[in-house]
Design a protein around this motif. Structure first.
Motif, PDB file in Angstrom:
ATOM      1  N   MET A  37      -8.680  46.219   8.497  1.00  0.00           N
ATOM      2  CA  MET A  37      -9.286  45.759   7.238  1.00  0.00           C
ATOM      3  C   MET A  37      -9.730  46.967   6.429  1.00  0.00           C
ATOM      4  O   MET A  37     -10.084  48.005   6.975  1.00  0.00           O
ATOM      5  CB  MET A  37     -10.517  44.898   7.531  1.00  0.00           C
ATOM      6  CG  MET A  37     -10.196  43.561   8.146  1.00  0.00           C
ATOM      7  SD  MET A  37     -11.736  42.708   8.495  1.00  0.00           S
ATOM      8  CE  MET A  37     -11.084  41.133   9.068  1.00  0.00           C
ATOM      9  N   ARG A  38      -9.741  46.772   5.120  1.00  0.00           N
ATOM     10  CA  ARG A  38     -10.204  47.862   4.269  1.00  0.00           C
ATOM     11  C   ARG A  38     -11.720  47.841   4.123  1.00  0.00           C
ATOM     12  O   ARG A  38     -12.326  46.755   4.109  1.00  0.00           O
ATOM     13  CB  ARG A  38      -9.560  47.752   2.887  1.00  0.00           C
ATOM     14  CG  ARG A  38      -8.065  48.050   2.898  1.00  0.00           C
ATOM     15  CD  ARG A  38      -7.424  47.667   1.612  1.00  0.00           C
ATOM     16  NE  ARG A  38      -7.601  46.232   1.354  1.00  0.00           N
ATOM     17  CZ  ARG A  38      -7.433  45.670   0.179  1.00  0.00           C
ATOM     18  NH1 ARG A  38      -7.117  46.416  -0.866  1.00  0.00           N
ATOM     19  NH2 ARG A  38      -7.596  44.374   0.029  1.00  0.00           N
ATOM     20  N   ILE A  71     -16.840  45.395   3.305  1.00  0.00           N
ATOM     21  CA  ILE A  71     -15.490  45.207   3.839  1.00  0.00           C
ATOM     22  C   ILE A  71     -14.724  44.359   2.841  1.00  0.00           C
ATOM     23  O   ILE A  71     -15.234  43.347   2.356  1.00  0.00           O
ATOM     24  CB  ILE A  71     -15.553  44.556   5.233  1.00  0.00           C
ATOM     25  CG1 ILE A  71     -16.133  45.574   6.219  1.00  0.00           C
ATOM     26  CG2 ILE A  71     -14.167  44.110   5.692  1.00  0.00           C
ATOM     27  CD1 ILE A  71     -16.329  45.046   7.613  1.00  0.00           C
ATOM     28  N   ASP A  73     -11.646  42.876   3.139  1.00  0.00           N
ATOM     29  CA  ASP A  73     -10.694  41.860   3.585  1.00  0.00           C
ATOM     30  C   ASP A  73     -11.325  40.888   4.586  1.00  0.00           C
ATOM     31  O   ASP A  73     -12.302  41.214   5.238  1.00  0.00           O
ATOM     32  CB  ASP A  73      -9.480  42.541   4.234  1.00  0.00           C
ATOM     33  CG  ASP A  73      -8.785  43.490   3.277  1.00  0.00           C
ATOM     34  OD1 ASP A  73      -8.387  43.019   2.195  1.00  0.00           O
ATOM     35  OD2 ASP A  73      -8.677  44.684   3.597  1.00  0.00           O
ATOM     36  N   ARG A  74     -10.724  39.708   4.657  1.00  0.00           N
ATOM     37  CA  ARG A  74     -11.156  38.725   5.666  1.00  0.00           C
ATOM     38  C   ARG A  74     -10.178  38.652   6.813  1.00  0.00           C
ATOM     39  O   ARG A  74     -10.452  38.069   7.843  1.00  0.00           O
ATOM     40  CB  ARG A  74     -11.303  37.329   5.037  1.00  0.00           C
ATOM     41  CG  ARG A  74     -12.239  37.283   3.865  1.00  0.00           C
ATOM     42  CD  ARG A  74     -13.638  37.677   4.274  1.00  0.00           C
ATOM     43  NE  ARG A  74     -14.349  38.239   3.150  1.00  0.00           N
ATOM     44  CZ  ARG A  74     -15.327  37.611   2.506  1.00  0.00           C
ATOM     45  NH1 ARG A  74     -15.719  36.433   2.896  1.00  0.00           N
ATOM     46  NH2 ARG A  74     -15.916  38.181   1.478  1.00  0.00           N
ATOM     47  N   GLU A  75      -8.989  39.147   6.553  1.00  0.00           N
ATOM     48  CA  GLU A  75      -7.993  39.264   7.619  1.00  0.00           C
ATOM     49  C   GLU A  75      -7.472  40.683   7.542  1.00  0.00           C
ATOM     50  O   GLU A  75      -7.428  41.260   6.463  1.00  0.00           O
ATOM     51  CB  GLU A  75      -6.796  38.343   7.367  1.00  0.00           C
ATOM     52  CG  GLU A  75      -7.057  36.881   7.513  1.00  0.00           C
ATOM     53  CD  GLU A  75      -5.930  36.090   6.853  1.00  0.00           C
ATOM     54  OE1 GLU A  75      -4.754  36.416   7.126  1.00  0.00           O
ATOM     55  OE2 GLU A  75      -6.227  35.215   6.049  1.00  0.00           O
ATOM     56  N   PRO A  76      -7.034  41.242   8.665  1.00  0.00           N
ATOM     57  CA  PRO A  76      -6.478  42.595   8.594  1.00  0.00           C
ATOM     58  C   PRO A  76      -5.297  42.647   7.634  1.00  0.00           C
ATOM     59  O   PRO A  76      -4.458  41.750   7.639  1.00  0.00           O
ATOM     60  CB  PRO A  76      -6.008  42.855  10.032  1.00  0.00           C
ATOM     61  CG  PRO A  76      -6.815  41.930  10.871  1.00  0.00           C
ATOM     62  CD  PRO A  76      -7.066  40.721  10.030  1.00  0.00           C
ATOM     63  N   TRP A 112     -10.231  40.752  -1.104  1.00  0.00           N
ATOM     64  CA  TRP A 112     -10.217  39.315  -0.849  1.00  0.00           C
ATOM     65  C   TRP A 112     -11.044  38.581  -1.905  1.00  0.00           C
ATOM     66  O   TRP A 112     -10.657  37.531  -2.396  1.00  0.00           O
ATOM     67  CB  TRP A 112     -10.783  39.074   0.550  1.00  0.00           C
ATOM     68  CG  TRP A 112     -10.642  37.679   1.033  1.00  0.00           C
ATOM     69  CD1 TRP A 112      -9.537  37.148   1.625  1.00  0.00           C
ATOM     70  CD2 TRP A 112     -11.618  36.652   0.970  1.00  0.00           C
ATOM     71  NE1 TRP A 112      -9.769  35.840   1.934  1.00  0.00           N
ATOM     72  CE2 TRP A 112     -11.026  35.505   1.557  1.00  0.00           C
ATOM     73  CE3 TRP A 112     -12.916  36.577   0.490  1.00  0.00           C
ATOM     74  CZ2 TRP A 112     -11.730  34.302   1.662  1.00  0.00           C
ATOM     75  CZ3 TRP A 112     -13.599  35.376   0.601  1.00  0.00           C
ATOM     76  CH2 TRP A 112     -13.001  34.253   1.178  1.00  0.00           C
TER      77      TRP A 112
END
Ligand code: ADP
Ligand code: ZN
Length: 810
Positions: A37-38, A71, A73-76, A112
């Motif tokens: 994830m970013r 963070i 993203d919620r998914e990689p 996201w």
């Protein structure tokens, strides 16, 4: 909650830093954080986005760690297997992990929270289950379409917002759009309401059009846009509206998929009916078997231009898809995507995703998301498409695998052809390298059984191979003025003949004339370095001959050391005059130029090529750009004006490139009904590359060239690494590279490593900087790698380029 110390995240940043930096994960982000994830972090006062590559609790001692900011993203966004590939790439090419990761992701991938979310009709009418759902539906009902971040701020601290949105999306109650809202268009779509088709038909009553719409959607088995339905049935939107009000159809908005049509050449149509020849069928069977087995298999498909290689690998991709496995198709250049895209689309329809940097931001993100969600399972693009986040990879095709464009010439300096083998190995997929003239590396690997060689032996279709005409420039006489040398007597004759027959002509010239060499026009002597086997470069100012591999120097002679004639001339530069000379010789003829300069004109190379295709230009003068992948049925004559300018280029791959060029050129002429002609002008008519290309003796060429590589210790017999120091100050640059050379020579492994230089780089001065290089070679690739890792400074503090397996030594 027990008070445990925060977990830590290693974040790889797109900076020339040797290692990722470690940050604390604040409690609010802890549950969500995953590698891949970013994250936004602070470096000094700058905010930067990097990728979380590891999460751990190994707190370094005596260091105050900063928390990461958020963070994104919620998914990689980089799945596990690609993160592994990134690590391998960073290690092998000695590049910062953050730079590797950056080249894997599409630029500006929105966070996201930037996704738009909105209620569907069904969602607006539905009864919420639970308080969280109620809050979300309420907020969306009031606010309409909004970003997830906005929604979040409206509903306040909802710990399970992601889960709620996922449930609502699954139930068709909300829609989300992943790609850039700016370029997104929302369109109406319909689908059949739940229930039996017969009941729907009954409800539609006597409306013929209404019944047709129902049958159409039932057969389609998926939602369709209203426009698609009205076009297919040839009915008015009123018919659809009526069915919606009758409850037969459900209407909703969806994000329009941006059309890829402008990235495809030719018109939509049907795939051609082709019956495979025996050699093609054999290759396909082999490919199908390895895809079926689901194990890593490295293969090389060799066959001349037009032998039907593309047909074979596209069918292999179909076989993979039939088994639920994805394919990545790599081509060397963006310019080659449109031609192939249509053929791929004819077979795979919506399963095709195109990925390259020439696309709009919205298009790129859309395609990337479609790949990530598994909606598109055949990915087409240049080298960066190797990093597409496909799951269930079954096949990677590297077309024109010998092309040096697979190598990225900026950090990370990876070669997508080589990494394709690594990715396929890790995924248990087939890696298929494809070429008419495979690289020496691949030929060597096929010889040693490291690549399974599949050969196509026949040429498909009508085209016959052209007649080759060799012009020995030594016989043209040394007295002629240099400009005239572009056009030998024989060539002029051939051009006149072709034009008289109403045919088109392609003339190839070389523009890489920045470092001239000294060549004897009487005998062809080109002043090679005895140690490196390559021509020395002529430095006019101090009248010296310099080998740019090892740095050895000689005063430039006045007469040819071989034949004693006073016929030495600096060639390689001055070819700009070709067009001028041509116009002088053929004032009536329409001529144009295709090279890097015209590529920058409005319309780019495509405009020139189209005019040539339409016959508005009779003669096209161009660089290698002309010889790649185009098909001009009216070209009867192709000429290589100075094969030596390619052949004697001071690069150990010069001969290989010349051979590839000549074979390709031969493939250009005569693809129509009539046989074509190829004129090759050279001072080295007996050179094995020229002879082999003319005779079609591919194995003969490989044998000779491998011999040369072995004798002079070049790849594929050694692994090579180029070390280049750049600095504005000449003395400083020289000292830095010399110190590096001394450090390397002192290493215990130095005995098994061949160090050449320090020497001025072929481009000694570039943009105000001095450039000096060292070449390190060893038959023991691992040993060389280890030695460099141990000796090279991790944070050099000066401009040091490390190029592993270099393609262009400039
Ligand atoms: P390559 O990739 O080797 O250059 P292609 O696969 O593009 O060759 O094939 C060249 C042309 O020949 C294409 O137009 C293709 O449709 C056609 N072709 C390929 N295989 C056959 C075949 N078995 N019979 C007839 N035409 C074929
Ligand atoms: Zn040398």
């Amino acid at each position: 909650m027990p008070d445990r110390p925060p977990r830590l995240a290693d974040v790889a940043l797109p900076l020339p830093l040797p290692d990722p930096l470690t940050y604390e994960i604040p409690a609010a982000w802890d549950a969500q954080a995953q590698p891949g994830m970013r994250a936004r972090v602070l470096i000094g006062r700058r905010r930067l986005v990097g990728l979380i590559v590891d999460i751990h609790e190994r707190r370094p001692e005596g260091v105050n760690l900063r928390p990461l900011v958020e963070i994104l993203d919620r998914e990689p966004v980089v799945p596990k297997d690609l993160l592994e590939l990134a690590r391998f790439t960073a290690d092998y090419y000695m590049a910062p992990l953050g730079e590797v990761v950056r080249s894997m992701l599409p630029a500006d991938l929105p966070p996201w929270g930037d996704r738009k979310v909105w209620l569907t009709d069904a969602g607006a009418l539905s009864l919420p289950r639970g308080a969280s759902e109620a809050a979300v539906i309420e907020a969306l009902r009031e606010g309409g379409r909004m970003t997830v971040a906005e929604l979040q701020s409206r509903v306040g601290a909802l710990p399970d917002l992601d889960a709620v949105l996922a449930t609502l999306a699954e139930g068709g109650r909300v829609n989300t759009a992943e790609h850039r809202a700016r370029s997104a268009r929302y369109i109406n779509a319909v689908e059949l309401a739940p229930g039996e088709v017969a009941d729907h038909l009954a409800k539609a009553g006597r409306s013929v059009a209404g019944r047709e719409v129902i049958n159409y959607l039932a057969a389609l088995g998926r939602p369709a846009t209203t426009a698609e339905v009205t076009a297919a049935i040839e009915c008015t939107p009123a018919v659809v509206r009526r069915l919606v009000s009758l409850g037969v159809l459900r209407q909703f908005t969806q994000v329009e998929r941006l059309s890829l049509d402008r990235h495809m050449m030719g018109a939509p149509g049907k795939r051609p009916e082709i019956h495979l020849r025996e050699d093609q069928a054999f290759a396909l069977d082999r490919l199908t078997a390895v895809v079926e087995a689901g194990q890593f298999a490295p293969l090389l498909l060799q066959g001349m231009t037009g032998s039907g290689k593309t047909e074979v690998y596209l069918r292999a991709a179909e076989e993979a898809l039939a088994r639920g496995r994805s394919t990545i198709l790599l081509v060397p250049e963006i310019a080659l995507v449109p031609a192939l895209a249509r053929a791929v689309e004819l077979r795979f329809g919506d399963n095709l995703a195109i990925l390259h940097s020439g696309m709009g931001v919205g298009e790129r993100h859309q395609e990337w998301e479609r790949v990530r969600r598994g909606e598109a399972r055949v990915v087409l693009g240049p080298r960066s498409a190797l990093f597409a986040p496909v799951a269930d990879l079954g096949l990677i095709v590297v077309d024109e695998e010998q092309d040096s464009s697979y190598k990225q010439e900026l950090s990370p300096r990876y070669n997508a052809r080589d990494l394709a083998l690594v990715r396929a190995r890790d995924a248990g997929a087939a890696a298929l390298l494809v070429s008419a003239t495979p690289s020496l590396e691949s030929r060597y690997n096929a010889e040693r059984g490291k690549l399974d060689l599949l050969r196509l032996t026949e040429r498909a279709g009508q085209g016959t191979l052209p007649e080759g005409i060799l012009v020995d420039l030594r016989e043209e006489g040394v007295s002629r003025r240099p400009g005239e040398i572009h056009f030998s007597e024989r060539l002029r004759h051939e051009i006149r003949q072709a034009l008289a027959d109403g045919d088109q002509v392609i003339l190839l010239r070389n523009r890489r004339g920045y470092s001239p060499m000294l060549l004897c026009r009487a005998c062809g002597e080109d002043m090679r370095c005895e140690d490196c086997g390559l021509p020395r470069t002529y430095h006019r100012r101090d009248r010296r001959l310099v080998c740019h591999y090892c740095g050895s120097m000689l005063p430039a002679p006045k007469v040819c050391p071989n034949c004693k004639e006073e016929a030495l001339e600096a060639i390689g530069a001055g070819t700009e005059r070709v067009e001028e000379d041509f116009k002088e010789l053929f004032p009536e003829v329409s001529v144009d130029v295709l090279d890097r300069d015209t590529a920058r004109r409005p319309g780019g190379p495509a405009a020139v090529l189209e005019r040539f295709d339409r016959g508005e230009i009779q003669v096209l003068i161009g660089t290698q750009m002309v010889s790649k992948g185009h098909h001009f049925p009216n070209v009867a004559l192709t000429a290589v004006l100075a094969a030596d300018a390619y052949l004697s280029f001071p690069d150990f791959r010069a001969v290989e490139r010349t051979y590839n060029l000549l074979v390709q050129v031969a493939g250009r002429a005569g693809r129509g009904e009539r046989p074509g002609r190829v004129v090759i002008q050279t001072y080295h008519p007996d050179h094995y590359a020229i002879q082999a290309a003319l005779r079609g003796d591919d194995e003969g060429f490989a044998r000779e060239e491998l011999h040369f590589r072995r004798v002079f210790h070049y790849p594929p017999y050694t692994r090579m690494v180029q070390l280049l120091v750049r600095d504005k100050n000449r003395d400083r640059a020289w000292k830095l590279i010399s110190d590096l050379a001394a450090d390397l020579a002192a290493h215990p492994f130095a005995r098994s490593v061949r160090l050449s230089g320090p020497a001025p780089a072929p481009l000694e001065r570039l943009r105000g900087e001095w450039r000096f290089q060292l070449l390190a070679r060893s038959a023991d690739g691992r040993g060389l790698h280890r030695m460099l890792k141990e000796v090279l400074p991790k944070n050099p503090g000066y401009d040091l380029v490390i190029d592993v397996d270099p393609q262009q030594l400039l």
